[in-house]
Design an enzyme around this catalytic site. Sequence first.
Site, PDB file in Angstrom:
ATOM      1  CG  HIS A 106      -0.204   0.142   2.498  1.00  0.00           C
ATOM      2  ND1 HIS A 106       0.596  -0.732   3.179  1.00  0.00           N
ATOM      3  CD2 HIS A 106      -0.059   1.175   3.280  1.00  0.00           C
ATOM      4  CE1 HIS A 106       1.151  -0.506   4.002  1.00  0.00           C
ATOM      5  NE2 HIS A 106       0.605   0.910   4.453  1.00  0.00           N
TER       6      HIS A 106
ATOM      7  CG  ASP B 141       2.143   5.398   4.592  1.00  0.00           C
ATOM      8  OD1 ASP B 141       1.418   4.200   4.832  1.00  0.00           O
ATOM      9  OD2 ASP B 141       3.139   5.584   5.052  1.00  0.00           O
TER      10      ASP B 141
ATOM     11  CG  HIS C 226       5.180   1.129   2.609  1.00  0.00           C
ATOM     12  ND1 HIS C 226       4.401   2.089   2.056  1.00  0.00           N
ATOM     13  CD2 HIS C 226       4.761   0.889   3.825  1.00  0.00           C
ATOM     14  CE1 HIS C 226       3.613   2.605   3.111  1.00  0.00           C
ATOM     15  NE2 HIS C 226       3.887   2.101   4.126  1.00  0.00           N
TER      16      HIS C 226
ATOM     17  NE  ARG D 215       8.073  -4.334  11.046  1.00  0.00           N
ATOM     18  CZ  ARG D 215       9.477  -3.488  10.731  1.00  0.00           C
ATOM     19  NH1 ARG D 215      10.496  -3.811  10.792  1.00  0.00           N
ATOM     20  NH2 ARG D 215       9.018  -2.245  10.261  1.00  0.00           N
TER      21      ARG D 215
END
Length: 347
Positions: free
Chosen positions: A229, A231, A286, A296
């Site tokens: 996607h 941002d 990304h 993570r």
Amino acid sequence: MATSLSEAYRDTTLQLKHIIPLDFDSIHDLPESHVWTTKDNLLSEKGDILSIPVIDLNALNATELVRNACQKWGMFHLINHGIPLSLVEEAEEHARRLFGLPVERKLKALRSPSGATGYGVARISQFFSKSMWHEGFTIMGSAVEHAKELWPDEYEEFCDTMDNYQKKMKSLAYEILLLILKALEVDDQNQDQEMNICSPSFYQSEGALQLNSYPCCPNPNRAVGLAPHTDSLLLTILHQNNTNGLQIFQEGVGWVPVPPVSGALVVNMGDLMHIISNARFPTVYHRVVPNETKHRFSIAYFYGPPTDSIIAPLSKFQIPCFRPVTLKDYISLKSKHLEKALPLLRI
């Protein structure tokens, strides 16, 4: 009365299946609902020899470095950024504490179907047939309402830390924005007339803070932590812990890993920056892939103008590539069309 960022998302109502994360503590095998094809998960063969530039905010040639990084990558690591390491570590510790709560407690702060804040999976989940190996917590403004659901008697420390983190990030984002405008060859005298982007009202933008958790995954090669996607806002400032997973897509190259750099924050361009730069700076496509042995965590601060602001290419560009749009309308457009939203604004 101006529309808040959280109110701008209320036009889109999601089903609970696109909001509620897995109970990761009870999962030992990758469920079919979270199995993505192997082809989707391949890295470029060149990915291991390319690296995102590291830029010192105090460097004498910072403007030139930022210009080159934004044009080539739409992203860079930022060091000497002025955010205290102790605050970053404190914010990450609170994120770990939040995501470490029992699932029944976390669900008390579940994001509403038409809401934008609280606990849940990424809003982009509605566009994909498979689910993501991810859980998140979104803050716009104060986190008090949801924090009280998580810690009825001990919510103040979490809220104070997140408020302080947002305040520091907003100041840094504003500083980065001025640097990017210089990189676009907009001088100090013309900034206001170009787009009112440096006005006090712009600085009052509340932004958004996103806490992310990507638990250890039993079969990471067939899973996706966060689907590909871009941002939506002007820029994103990301802290990632010492676990790999972030990748960006480079045309002609493929997926390139963005491993953590000690003491650095990741800055990436969003859709609105792509618009005001007249497509000179790419918006970053990304994703995040999970890890089998490491959990993570990341904290993303999304920075943009007030929702009623009109976004358009800078007037210095005599042939604009995009038609003007308010942030509120763009959020609505992207909530319905995802990656097709930007092309719909193309002239």
